[in-house]
Structure formats: C-alpha cells, structure tokens
Write an enzyme that holds these catalytic residues in place. Structure first.
Site, PDB file in Angstrom:
ATOM      1  N   LYS A 262     -15.320  16.058 -31.689  1.00 24.67           N
ATOM      2  CA  LYS A 262     -16.117  15.051 -32.296  1.00 24.67           C
ATOM      3  C   LYS A 262     -16.960  15.715 -33.260  1.00 24.67           C
ATOM      4  O   LYS A 262     -17.148  17.076 -33.229  1.00 24.67           O
ATOM      5  CB  LYS A 262     -17.036  14.410 -31.141  1.00 24.67           C
TER       6      LYS A 262
HETATM    7  P1  NAD Z   1     -20.498   0.728 -35.245  1.00 26.63           P
HETATM    8  O1  NAD Z   1     -21.298   1.709 -36.308  1.00 26.63           O
HETATM    9  O2  NAD Z   1     -19.334   0.033 -36.190  1.00 26.63           O
HETATM   10  O3  NAD Z   1     -21.328  -0.325 -34.568  1.00 26.63           O
HETATM   11  C1  NAD Z   1     -22.427   0.064 -33.697  1.00 26.63           C
HETATM   12  C2  NAD Z   1     -23.266  -1.152 -33.451  1.00 26.63           C
HETATM   13  O4  NAD Z   1     -24.061  -1.008 -32.362  1.00 26.63           O
HETATM   14  C3  NAD Z   1     -24.007  -1.810 -34.423  1.00 26.63           C
HETATM   15  O5  NAD Z   1     -23.790  -3.167 -34.226  1.00 26.63           O
HETATM   16  C4  NAD Z   1     -25.411  -1.500 -34.109  1.00 26.63           C
HETATM   17  O6  NAD Z   1     -26.411  -2.121 -34.532  1.00 26.63           O
HETATM   18  C5  NAD Z   1     -25.162  -1.557 -32.658  1.00 26.63           C
HETATM   19  N1  NAD Z   1     -26.287  -0.628 -31.719  1.00 26.63           N
HETATM   20  C6  NAD Z   1     -26.771   0.210 -31.887  1.00 26.63           C
HETATM   21  N2  NAD Z   1     -27.846   0.638 -30.911  1.00 26.63           N
HETATM   22  C7  NAD Z   1     -28.185  -0.275 -30.090  1.00 26.63           C
HETATM   23  C8  NAD Z   1     -28.599  -0.655 -29.192  1.00 26.63           C
HETATM   24  N3  NAD Z   1     -29.510   0.169 -28.503  1.00 26.63           N
HETATM   25  N4  NAD Z   1     -28.641  -1.989 -28.482  1.00 26.63           N
HETATM   26  C9  NAD Z   1     -27.594  -2.921 -29.147  1.00 26.63           C
HETATM   27  N5  NAD Z   1     -26.913  -2.604 -30.316  1.00 26.63           N
HETATM   28  C10 NAD Z   1     -27.024  -1.362 -30.581  1.00 26.63           C
HETATM   29  O7  NAD Z   1     -19.922   1.776 -34.055  1.00 26.63           O
HETATM   30  P2  NAD Z   1     -18.385   1.274 -33.513  1.00 26.63           P
HETATM   31  O8  NAD Z   1     -17.312   2.264 -34.327  1.00 26.63           O
HETATM   32  O9  NAD Z   1     -18.129   0.198 -33.158  1.00 26.63           O
HETATM   33  O10 NAD Z   1     -18.931   2.261 -32.221  1.00 26.63           O
HETATM   34  C11 NAD Z   1     -19.495   1.599 -31.142  1.00 26.63           C
HETATM   35  C12 NAD Z   1     -19.175   2.641 -29.800  1.00 26.63           C
HETATM   36  O11 NAD Z   1     -17.809   2.661 -29.465  1.00 26.63           O
HETATM   37  C13 NAD Z   1     -19.696   4.125 -29.740  1.00 26.63           C
HETATM   38  O12 NAD Z   1     -19.962   4.341 -28.623  1.00 26.63           O
HETATM   39  C14 NAD Z   1     -18.341   4.706 -30.400  1.00 26.63           C
HETATM   40  O13 NAD Z   1     -18.379   5.985 -29.975  1.00 26.63           O
HETATM   41  C15 NAD Z   1     -17.343   3.959 -29.326  1.00 26.63           C
HETATM   42  N6  NAD Z   1     -15.911   4.044 -30.006  1.00 26.63           N
HETATM   43  C16 NAD Z   1     -15.681   3.819 -31.108  1.00 26.63           C
HETATM   44  C17 NAD Z   1     -14.131   3.821 -31.704  1.00 26.63           C
HETATM   45  C18 NAD Z   1     -13.745   3.358 -32.943  1.00 26.63           C
HETATM   46  O14 NAD Z   1     -12.782   2.964 -33.306  1.00 26.63           O
HETATM   47  N7  NAD Z   1     -14.767   3.033 -33.835  1.00 26.63           N
HETATM   48  C19 NAD Z   1     -13.467   4.216 -30.746  1.00 26.63           C
HETATM   49  C20 NAD Z   1     -13.810   4.348 -29.161  1.00 26.63           C
HETATM   50  C21 NAD Z   1     -15.045   4.304 -29.148  1.00 26.63           C
END
Ligand code: NAD
Length: 422
Positions: free
Chosen positions: A112
C-alpha cells in the site's frame, strides 16, 4: 484505561491488523518463526519530497510505500491521498492486501502507499506534479514484476495514468502494467471502475442467501459515496435492494422510503455534494450508522464501527466495502449480537481481482470484453465466498476469522515453502 486513550488505541489500524492476524495465528497454531515474519511488514519506505505550487511557493510532502509480504507474487496495493495518512495506516492496509489477494487466490503479495495531502485542495497541475514526483520517489520499488499500485481513497484513473506515464518516461517506453485502475484508453481494463462495488454486491447477495433472504426491498445504508460506495449503492439497487441513506465526510442524507441512486449519482456529479438532494433529510455522520436498515455497507475509511456505536447498529448484515472499518472490539459486540459481517478482505476483493485481470491483459497486450471480465470476477468472488463459508461452518468461527484462516494459511505455506534466505 482512560476513555481518550482507549479510543486512540482502538482506532490504530495497525494494532487492529496485528490483532486480527494474532487471533488467526492462534487458531492455526502457526509456527512461531512464521508468526514473527507475517506479523511485521517486509519493507517500509518513507519519503519527503518537494512540489512547486502554482503560486511558485514550495511545499514538502510526506509519502509512504509499504510491502507486507511478497512470497505469493509481486506486491499489489493502492495509493491513498488523504490528510490523515500515517505510517501505521499504510502498514495495516498493506497487510490487509496480502490477506485479500490470498483469500481470492490471485498471485500477488500485499502493499500500500499513501501521501499526506488533501488532493481536493490542489489544482490539477499541482496534483499532477505531486503524483509524478511521488512516482519517481517510489520508482525504486515499483514495476510490473515488483510492485503494482492502483487507486484508493483520493486517487483515480487520471492519477494512475500520470503515474504510469512517469515510470514509462524513466524507462523510455510504455510500461502499462506498472499500475492498474488506469483509463481504458491507456491500458486500463473494462469493468475496473465498477469492480470493487460489483464484488460488494455479489458478496451481499451471497450473504443474504445464507440467511434465507433475497435482495428485494432490503433497506441499505451506505457510508461513503466515492468509487466503492456509489457503485455498491447503484448495483445493490439494481439487484432489488432499497438504498435509504448514503453519506460523505461532511454528513449524509436519508429517506426511509428510499433514494434513487441513479438520480443521486447524477446530482452528486452536478452539484459536487449530496446536500440538497430533493426529498431527503440530512443526517450527521455519527447517526448514519444507527439508521434503521437491513444492510450496512461501510465504504469510507477505517475505524467507523467501534465499541462506541456497535451496539446501536440496526443492520443484520454488514458488508465491508472499506478496508478496516470495524475494530476488534466492535467485531466482538456484533458477533455476540448475531450480526453477520462479510469482512473487507473478502467483500472488497473484486477491485484487486479485476486489477489482476488488467495487469494480465497489459502484459499480454490482449484485451477481454467487459462481459468476460465480469463473469470471471463473479466466478472468483463466488468461489471465494463459498470457501470462506465452508471454513466458518467447519471451524465455528465468524466470517472474518474464516477468511483470515484461509488467507493466512495460504501465505504461511508459500512463505515456508520458499524458506528463509540466505
Ligand atoms: P473515494 O476517495 O473514491 O471515496 C471515499 C468516500 O468516503 C468519499 O465519498 C468521502 O467523502 C467519504 N468519506 C470519507 N470520510 C468519511 C466519513 N467519516 N463518513 C462518511 N463518508 C466519508 O475512495 P474509495 O476508492 O471509494 O475507497 C473507499 C474505501 O474502500 C477505502 O477504505 C478503500 O481503501 C476501500 N477500497 C477501495 C478500493 C478501490 O478499488 N477503490 C478497493 C478496495 C477497497
């Protein structure tokens, strides 16, 4: 322990990750030597690098790239751009990547990366310069055979394109397999943008089936409306569920009769916020998780479901779109209350699975149809879910522990087979 200190300890993701590993290692009666190896990350790299801002001032940023274990294949894991990124957070996320790749049995180790920055406060020009310089700083670690980054919180396909272009410029030729989650025009894969949310939907439907339920009219709350949250919400709605609340970092919106996710995505893209969406009431973040619903999808950040709110969660099924949203203390409360929880290392593994397909397509310069990609991903997710379920029933543990037992064993066997060098 004083409340403030307990909150701080409970909310340290690296402590959560090590705790989860320790519990699995105990049940597996893991060899003490292997335990020492797998409990720690293999490589942790910190850099401080300058970026010239648009007003010509210079800012120095801090970034990390961590590789937890690379015995099953090259390191794989996202890049996070967020103001709260820390070494402990990135270490935890790297360890979770190792287990995730092992749960779905794709040939990768875990890594990561992250930069301490609010990407939304930068201009496009500043963001590009930050990305290119950070790519250069970690270029001594990355490459198609070594370590392959991908998008995570605060990064996207455009940032992956800049990253890939930077590494390619260093080598003098295009190295598309350097990162995944790129735009389709520069070697990205069809289906990658939706992959994590699609995997969440597949796991939700599979978990409902084990509970004797169908998706129709199940009320869903989604925390986080970014890549993972918005796609999960859209696909769960398509599967027949009713999404009643969604949120972002500033708060959420709620309508007990259901929100139209399609309209919500259009509204969010147009207005840049969920606030003001017609027919919905605002809810503060601390209340969102406690809303009356059947399914909760945390899809934002770590440490959202803790000992302070787990008892008040109404959902009977939690599917972790985010990495590490539930602390071990909360896990215990939920388990005792009979809440079914599909853990992150299984539930959100659809993203890394299609990233793997993207890497394979890039290496072969031979691209598959979206139908083929979705079908192969669904087959892997369904098989992995069944394998985890079988271990749960056999070992009488919860789904998180079952997924850990499967993953840690696979990584331990690979680590033992390779032996200790020299
Ligand atoms: P992103 O940046 O696209 O979106 C994150 C979202 O979370 C945003 O809408 C933000 O406003 C919101 N957010 C942040 N803090 C918050 C809070 N306290 N309460 C409510 N909403 C909040 O990120 P993403 O890619 O969607 O990733 C989200 C999660 O999924 C992370 O934990 C990431 O590690 C995990 N993840 C992502 C992927 C991927 O393919 N992008 C894959 C596996 C896991």
């Amino acid at each position: 322990m004083a409340v403030a200190q307990q909150k701080r300890t409970e909310s340290n993701p690296w402590r959560t990750a090590q705790h989860q590993f320790d519990e699995a290692a105990d049940i597996l009666k893991l060899d003490p030597g292997l335990r020492k190896i797998l409990r720690e990350v293999q490589r942790e790299f910190t850099c401080h690098f300058p970026v010239q801002m648009d007003d010509k001032t210079v800012r120095n940023f801090t970034g990390f790239r961590i590789q937890h274990n690379i015995n099953r294949g090259p390191a794989k894991g996202g890049l996070r751009f967020h103001p709260n990124v820390s070494l402990d957070e990135v270490k935890a996320l790297a360890m979770w990547m190792t287990w995730k790749c092992a749960v779905v049995n794709i040939p990768y180790g875990g890594a990561k990366g992250g930069v301490i920055v609010d990407p939304y406060s930068l201009s496009a020009n500043e963001l590009e310069h930050l990305t290119r310089r950070f790519a250069t700083e970690i270029s001594i670690l990355v490459g198609p055979d070594r370590d392959i980054p991908a998008p995570d919180v605060g990064t996207n396909a455009q940032i992956m394109a800049w990253f890939m272009d930077t590494i390619s410029m260093h080598h003098g030729y295009s190295m598309t397999a350097t990162v995944t989650g790129k735009p389709v025009e520069v070697g990205g894969s069809l289906g990658r943008a939706d992959a994590t949310g699609r995997g969440v939907m597949i796991c939700t439907v599979a978990a409902l089936e084990t509970m004797g339920l169908k998706p129709f009219n199940q009320r869903v709350v989604v925390q986080g409306f970014g890549n993972v949250g918005s796609v999960s919400a859209r696909l769960l709605e398509e599967a027949g569920c009713q999404v009643v609340a969604v949120s972002e970092d500033y708060g959420g919106i709620y309508n007990p009769l259901g929100l139209s996710v399609k309209k919500l995505i259009e509204y969010r893209a147009r207005e840049g916020t969920l606030k003001g969406f017609p027919g919905a009431e605002l809810v503060p973040n601390e209340d969102l998780l406690k809303i009356e619903c059947d399914i909760l999808v945390p899809a934002a950040l770590e440490n959202q479901i803790t000992s302070h709110n787990a008892a008040e969660i109404k959902a009977k099924l939690i599917v972790e779109g985010a990495n590490g949203p539930t602390t071990p203390e909360a896990d215990e409360i939920l388990r005792n209350r009979g809440v079914i929880l599909v853990p992150d290392i299984l539930a959100n593994a659809g993203g890394v699975t299609v990233s793997y397909f993207e890497w394979v397509q890039d290496l072969q310069s031979f691209f598959w149809s979206e139908h083929e990609i979705n079908a192969r991903m669904e087959a892997i997710m369904t098989r992995s879910f069944k394998e985890v379920l079988a271990i749960r029933d056999e070992q009488r543990v919860d789904l998180r522990m079952a997924a850990y037992l499967l993953a840690v064993k696979r990584v331990a066997v690979a680590t033992a087979d390779r032996g200790i060098y020299p």
